[in-house]
Design an enzyme around this catalytic site. Structure first.
Site, PDB file in Angstrom:
ATOM      1  N   THR A 168       0.826  -1.212   0.000  1.00  0.00           N
ATOM      2  CA  THR A 168       0.000   0.000   0.000  1.00  0.00           C
ATOM      3  C   THR A 168       0.860   1.262   0.000  1.00  0.00           C
ATOM      4  O   THR A 168       1.999   1.241   0.497  1.00  0.00           O
ATOM      5  CB  THR A 168      -0.909  -0.011   1.248  1.00  0.00           C
ATOM      6  OG1 THR A 168      -1.515   1.273   1.394  1.00  0.00           O
ATOM      7  CG2 THR A 168      -0.128  -0.288   2.529  1.00  0.00           C
ATOM      8  N   ASP A 169       0.273   2.345  -0.474  1.00  0.00           N
ATOM      9  CA  ASP A 169       0.992   3.636  -0.441  1.00  0.00           C
ATOM     10  C   ASP A 169       1.197   4.128   0.992  1.00  0.00           C
ATOM     11  O   ASP A 169       2.012   5.029   1.234  1.00  0.00           O
ATOM     12  CB  ASP A 169       0.253   4.690  -1.277  1.00  0.00           C
ATOM     13  CG  ASP A 169      -1.177   4.976  -0.820  1.00  0.00           C
ATOM     14  OD1 ASP A 169      -1.648   4.334   0.138  1.00  0.00           O
ATOM     15  OD2 ASP A 169      -1.816   5.861  -1.426  1.00  0.00           O
ATOM     16  N   GLU A 170       0.435   3.543   1.943  1.00  0.00           N
ATOM     17  CA  GLU A 170       0.543   4.033   3.320  1.00  0.00           C
ATOM     18  C   GLU A 170       1.920   3.772   3.921  1.00  0.00           C
ATOM     19  O   GLU A 170       2.263   4.350   4.959  1.00  0.00           O
ATOM     20  CB  GLU A 170      -0.542   3.409   4.207  1.00  0.00           C
ATOM     21  CG  GLU A 170      -1.918   3.802   3.746  1.00  0.00           C
ATOM     22  CD  GLU A 170      -3.018   3.578   4.778  1.00  0.00           C
ATOM     23  OE1 GLU A 170      -2.720   3.418   5.968  1.00  0.00           O
ATOM     24  OE2 GLU A 170      -4.181   3.561   4.369  1.00  0.00           O
ATOM     25  N   LYS A 198       2.355  -3.365   7.297  1.00  0.00           N
ATOM     26  CA  LYS A 198       2.530  -3.556   5.855  1.00  0.00           C
ATOM     27  C   LYS A 198       3.966  -3.224   5.441  1.00  0.00           C
ATOM     28  O   LYS A 198       4.564  -3.910   4.605  1.00  0.00           O
ATOM     29  CB  LYS A 198       1.548  -2.681   5.074  1.00  0.00           C
ATOM     30  CG  LYS A 198       0.083  -3.060   5.213  1.00  0.00           C
ATOM     31  CD  LYS A 198      -0.263  -4.418   4.626  1.00  0.00           C
ATOM     32  CE  LYS A 198      -0.242  -4.451   3.117  1.00  0.00           C
ATOM     33  NZ  LYS A 198      -0.680  -5.771   2.592  1.00  0.00           N
ATOM     34  N   TYR A 209      -1.317  -0.385  11.327  1.00  0.00           N
ATOM     35  CA  TYR A 209      -1.580  -1.041  10.043  1.00  0.00           C
ATOM     36  C   TYR A 209      -0.443  -0.791   9.057  1.00  0.00           C
ATOM     37  O   TYR A 209       0.135  -1.729   8.506  1.00  0.00           O
ATOM     38  CB  TYR A 209      -2.911  -0.546   9.447  1.00  0.00           C
ATOM     39  CG  TYR A 209      -3.047  -0.856   7.969  1.00  0.00           C
ATOM     40  CD1 TYR A 209      -3.261  -2.167   7.526  1.00  0.00           C
ATOM     41  CD2 TYR A 209      -2.921   0.149   7.002  1.00  0.00           C
ATOM     42  CE1 TYR A 209      -3.351  -2.455   6.168  1.00  0.00           C
ATOM     43  CE2 TYR A 209      -3.012  -0.137   5.646  1.00  0.00           C
ATOM     44  CZ  TYR A 209      -3.229  -1.431   5.229  1.00  0.00           C
ATOM     45  OH  TYR A 209      -3.304  -1.721   3.889  1.00  0.00           O
TER      46      TYR A 209
HETATM   47  P1  NAD Z   1     -10.067  -6.794   2.904  1.00  0.00           P
HETATM   48  O1  NAD Z   1      -9.981  -6.535   4.367  1.00  0.00           O
HETATM   49  O2  NAD Z   1     -11.327  -6.469   2.171  1.00  0.00           O
HETATM   50  O3  NAD Z   1      -9.762  -8.338   2.622  1.00  0.00           O
HETATM   51  C1  NAD Z   1      -8.774  -9.055   3.280  1.00  0.00           C
HETATM   52  C2  NAD Z   1      -9.053 -10.547   3.103  1.00  0.00           C
HETATM   53  O4  NAD Z   1      -7.977 -11.278   3.738  1.00  0.00           O
HETATM   54  C3  NAD Z   1     -10.350 -11.022   3.748  1.00  0.00           C
HETATM   55  O5  NAD Z   1     -11.040 -11.873   2.864  1.00  0.00           O
HETATM   56  C4  NAD Z   1      -9.882 -11.789   4.985  1.00  0.00           C
HETATM   57  O6  NAD Z   1     -10.755 -12.842   5.357  1.00  0.00           O
HETATM   58  C5  NAD Z   1      -8.546 -12.326   4.508  1.00  0.00           C
HETATM   59  N1  NAD Z   1      -7.627 -12.621   5.637  1.00  0.00           N
HETATM   60  C6  NAD Z   1      -7.367 -11.827   6.710  1.00  0.00           C
HETATM   61  N2  NAD Z   1      -6.489 -12.454   7.522  1.00  0.00           N
HETATM   62  C7  NAD Z   1      -6.186 -13.647   6.936  1.00  0.00           C
HETATM   63  C8  NAD Z   1      -5.319 -14.715   7.294  1.00  0.00           C
HETATM   64  N3  NAD Z   1      -4.604 -14.690   8.435  1.00  0.00           N
HETATM   65  N4  NAD Z   1      -5.236 -15.782   6.467  1.00  0.00           N
HETATM   66  C9  NAD Z   1      -5.969 -15.826   5.322  1.00  0.00           C
HETATM   67  N5  NAD Z   1      -6.800 -14.841   4.947  1.00  0.00           N
HETATM   68  C10 NAD Z   1      -6.908 -13.758   5.737  1.00  0.00           C
HETATM   69  O7  NAD Z   1      -8.820  -6.025   2.272  1.00  0.00           O
HETATM   70  P2  NAD Z   1      -8.645  -5.353   0.836  1.00  0.00           P
HETATM   71  O8  NAD Z   1      -9.088  -3.951   0.906  1.00  0.00           O
HETATM   72  O9  NAD Z   1      -9.193  -6.268  -0.202  1.00  0.00           O
HETATM   73  O10 NAD Z   1      -7.052  -5.332   0.739  1.00  0.00           O
HETATM   74  C11 NAD Z   1      -6.341  -6.411   0.144  1.00  0.00           C
HETATM   75  C12 NAD Z   1      -4.860  -6.084   0.192  1.00  0.00           C
HETATM   76  O11 NAD Z   1      -4.602  -4.897  -0.522  1.00  0.00           O
HETATM   77  C13 NAD Z   1      -4.330  -5.860   1.604  1.00  0.00           C
HETATM   78  O12 NAD Z   1      -3.072  -6.451   1.706  1.00  0.00           O
HETATM   79  C14 NAD Z   1      -4.231  -4.350   1.724  1.00  0.00           C
HETATM   80  O13 NAD Z   1      -3.194  -3.995   2.601  1.00  0.00           O
HETATM   81  C15 NAD Z   1      -3.920  -3.955   0.300  1.00  0.00           C
HETATM   82  N6  NAD Z   1      -4.343  -2.622  -0.137  1.00  0.00           N
HETATM   83  C16 NAD Z   1      -5.636  -2.219   0.046  1.00  0.00           C
HETATM   84  C17 NAD Z   1      -6.040  -0.966  -0.427  1.00  0.00           C
HETATM   85  C18 NAD Z   1      -7.461  -0.488  -0.278  1.00  0.00           C
HETATM   86  O14 NAD Z   1      -7.759   0.665  -0.586  1.00  0.00           O
HETATM   87  N7  NAD Z   1      -8.401  -1.312   0.160  1.00  0.00           N
HETATM   88  C19 NAD Z   1      -5.125  -0.140  -1.055  1.00  0.00           C
HETATM   89  C20 NAD Z   1      -3.812  -0.578  -1.215  1.00  0.00           C
HETATM   90  C21 NAD Z   1      -3.447  -1.833  -0.763  1.00  0.00           C
HETATM   91  O1  TDX Z   2     -15.830   6.826   9.110  1.00  0.00           O
HETATM   92  C1  TDX Z   2     -14.859   7.286   8.486  1.00  0.00           C
HETATM   93  N1  TDX Z   2     -14.741   8.643   8.377  1.00  0.00           N
HETATM   94  C2  TDX Z   2     -13.694   9.251   7.739  1.00  0.00           C
HETATM   95  O2  TDX Z   2     -13.628  10.484   7.682  1.00  0.00           O
HETATM   96  C3  TDX Z   2     -13.858   6.458   7.885  1.00  0.00           C
HETATM   97  C4  TDX Z   2     -13.933   4.966   7.973  1.00  0.00           C
HETATM   98  C5  TDX Z   2     -12.808   7.077   7.228  1.00  0.00           C
HETATM   99  N2  TDX Z   2     -12.714   8.435   7.181  1.00  0.00           N
HETATM  100  C6  TDX Z   2     -11.554   9.062   6.501  1.00  0.00           C
HETATM  101  C7  TDX Z   2     -10.206   8.554   6.977  1.00  0.00           C
HETATM  102  C8  TDX Z   2      -9.343   8.648   5.733  1.00  0.00           C
HETATM  103  O3  TDX Z   2      -8.794   9.953   5.628  1.00  0.00           O
HETATM  104  O4  TDX Z   2     -11.623   8.686   5.119  1.00  0.00           O
HETATM  105  C9  TDX Z   2     -10.328   8.422   4.577  1.00  0.00           C
HETATM  106  C10 TDX Z   2     -10.292   7.010   4.041  1.00  0.00           C
HETATM  107  O5  TDX Z   2     -10.406   6.129   5.140  1.00  0.00           O
HETATM  108  P1  TDX Z   2     -10.390   4.524   4.956  1.00  0.00           P
HETATM  109  O6  TDX Z   2     -11.465   4.133   4.004  1.00  0.00           O
HETATM  110  O7  TDX Z   2     -10.377   3.930   6.322  1.00  0.00           O
HETATM  111  O8  TDX Z   2      -9.005   4.297   4.188  1.00  0.00           O
HETATM  112  P2  TDX Z   2      -7.493   4.675   4.559  1.00  0.00           P
HETATM  113  O9  TDX Z   2      -7.301   4.885   5.997  1.00  0.00           O
HETATM  114  O10 TDX Z   2      -7.093   5.796   3.632  1.00  0.00           O
HETATM  115  O11 TDX Z   2      -6.751   3.307   4.118  1.00  0.00           O
HETATM  116  C11 TDX Z   2      -7.146   2.653   2.896  1.00  0.00           C
HETATM  117  O12 TDX Z   2      -6.221   2.887   1.858  1.00  0.00           O
HETATM  118  C12 TDX Z   2      -4.988   2.249   1.918  1.00  0.00           C
HETATM  119  C13 TDX Z   2      -7.315   1.150   3.082  1.00  0.00           C
HETATM  120  O13 TDX Z   2      -8.241   0.901   4.117  1.00  0.00           O
HETATM  121  C14 TDX Z   2      -6.026   0.457   3.329  1.00  0.00           C
HETATM  122  O14 TDX Z   2      -6.200  -0.940   3.432  1.00  0.00           O
HETATM  123  C15 TDX Z   2      -5.102   0.760   2.180  1.00  0.00           C
HETATM  124  O15 TDX Z   2      -3.844   0.222   2.431  1.00  0.00           O
END
Ligand code: NAD
Ligand code: TDX
Length: 342
Positions: free
Chosen positions: A129-131, A161, A157
């Site tokens: 992730t970019d985080e 990562k 988190y």
């Molecule tokens: P998500 O939380 O929707 O899904 C995560 C999945 O992993 C779930 O199905 C969960 O059951 C499974 N899981 C959790 N722990 C596990 C374990 N110990 N063994 C096997 N499975 C397990 O997450 P997402 O948003 O789909 O993110 C997927 C990946 O992409 C993550 O690694 C996250 O860090 C990365 N990522 C997410 C975003 C975003 O905006 N959502 C952005 C950049 C990177």
């Molecule tokens: O209730 C809320 N109110 C609010 O203002 C929530 C849940 C979030 N926010 C704000 C926090 C952040 O500035 O919105 C922005 C986005 O929040 P999230 O959806 O929780 O995402 P973020 O914290 O940016 O992280 C996401 O992007 C990078 C994903 O959850 C991560 O898994 C990914 O790595």
């Protein structure tokens, strides 16, 4: 070719599995997922219920930290590559309780890479992730994260990562494991769990519930449609240079409050639902990816404009109400009460 996709019952992993079935239908995908609160088999139901898919798709409920289970799986499947999406992914939950983030995100990644070493130097891709770069100041719109930006994390988190990323590079350098890492900006699209900003606001607005915006709502995120992320991962898997990191993002920065207002507008809901709540601890101000490397080396560019992707996503949540109503478990309701109050 057999590919293990971990975390495939979650948001991006499931979208990636659908992408694979459309674009590489001859390849076998083995989805490994623990089915935590964030993983939902209903997302994969159409594939699981399709008898024609039995040769090319398998689902295994297992924890990536469970060495014995992973060993049995690798022994049986002899995969050609592993794409690791499995993670605890919600920043707010990591602030409440970091431990499971360290286990799954760091130790789970190590177990998978040990299996890749043991079963013949298997190709490993880490979805990061970019985080991991920390955040950028709001008053410097000229700054972007490149692959050379130092790791500088804020939350448990992002620290978990980043730790995993360091471990992936250590396995490359020490053991010569063929690895790549992609670091993507915020994703949105179908099948995202309603705890994340966009689906949370859509679901609450549809139920006329308060829309909880942290702080003043001026933090900036760089949004990418999930399908564009999936295509980028596929390109890195097939053409990326081993041992390299690729940033993924589409130069689509928006303030949180503007996203929430847009959702209100699209759904015809009043902005009076917006409720400013206590800010997230250590809240990252701005994320912004420079995707020049993946564009230059692999020709990747985003295809979905935000204006189209967000309308498509809102429509999807309207058309698939039963999906998100069903997956919202008792555990999630409990978390919601703890985090946002009544
Ligand atoms: P998500 O939380 O929707 O899904 C995560 C999945 O992993 C779930 O199905 C969960 O059951 C499974 N899981 C959790 N722990 C596990 C374990 N110990 N063994 C096997 N499975 C397990 O997450 P997402 O948003 O789909 O993110 C997927 C990946 O992409 C993550 O690694 C996250 O860090 C990365 N990522 C997410 C975003 C975003 O905006 N959502 C952005 C950049 C990177
Ligand atoms: O209730 C809320 N109110 C609010 O203002 C929530 C849940 C979030 N926010 C704000 C926090 C952040 O500035 O919105 C922005 C986005 O929040 P999230 O959806 O929780 O995402 P973020 O914290 O940016 O992280 C996401 O992007 C990078 C994903 O959850 C991560 O898994 C990914 O790595």
């Amino acid at each position: 070719m057999t590919m293990i996709v971990t975390g495939g019952a979650g948001f991006i992993g499931a979208n990636f599995i659908y992408y694979m079935r459309e674009n590489h239908p001859q390849e076998r995908v083995v989805c490994v997922d623990k089915l935590t609160y964030a993983g939902n088999l209903s997302t994969l139901r159409p594939i699981l219920e399709d008898p024609a898919a039995s040769e090319t798709f398998r689902f295994l409920r297992a924890d990536i930290c469970d060495r014995a289970a992973m060993q049995a799986l690798f022994e049986e499947e002899k995969p050609d590559c592993v794409v690791n999406f499995a993670a605890e992914s919600h920043v707010d939950r990591s602030i409440e309780d970091p431990e499971i983030f360290l286990k799954t995100n760091i130790l789970g990644t190590a177990v998978l890479m040990d299996m890749c070493r043991q079963y013949g130097n298997i190709r490993f891709h880490q979805v990061s992730t970019d985080e991991v770069y920390g955040d950028l100041p709001l008053d410097r719109p000229d700054l972007f994260f490149t692959e050379e930006t130092p790791i500088h994390t804020s939350s448990p988190y992002s620290t978990s990562k980043a730790s995993a990323d360091l471990l992936v590079m250590a396995y490359y350098r020490t053991y010569g494991l063929p690895v790549t890492i992609s670091r993507c900006s915020n994703n949105y699209g179908p099948y995202q769990f309603p705890e994340k900003l966009i689906p949370l606001m859509i679901a609450n607005a549809l139920e006329n519930k308060p829309l909880p915006v942290y702080g003043e709502g001026i933090n900036v995120r760089d949004w990418l449609y999930v399908g564009d992320h999936c295509r980028a991962i596929d390109l890195v898997l097939r053409g990326g240079r081993i041992g390299e990191v690729y940033n993924i993002g589409g130069h689509n920065e928006m303030r949180n409050i503007d996203i929430v207002r847009l959702i209100c507008r699209e759904l015809g809901k009043p902005e009076s639902l917006i409720t400013y709540v206590t800010d997230r601890k250590g809240h990252d101000q701005r994320y912004a990816i420079d995707p020049a490397k993946i564009h230059r080396e692999l020709g990747w560019l985003p295809e979905t404009r935000f204006a189209d992707g967000i309308v498509r996503t809102i429509r999807w949540y309207l058309d698939n109400r039963s999906w998100w109503e069903e997956i919202v478990s008792g555990e999630y309701r409990e978390y919601y009460r703890r985090h946002y109050g009544e």
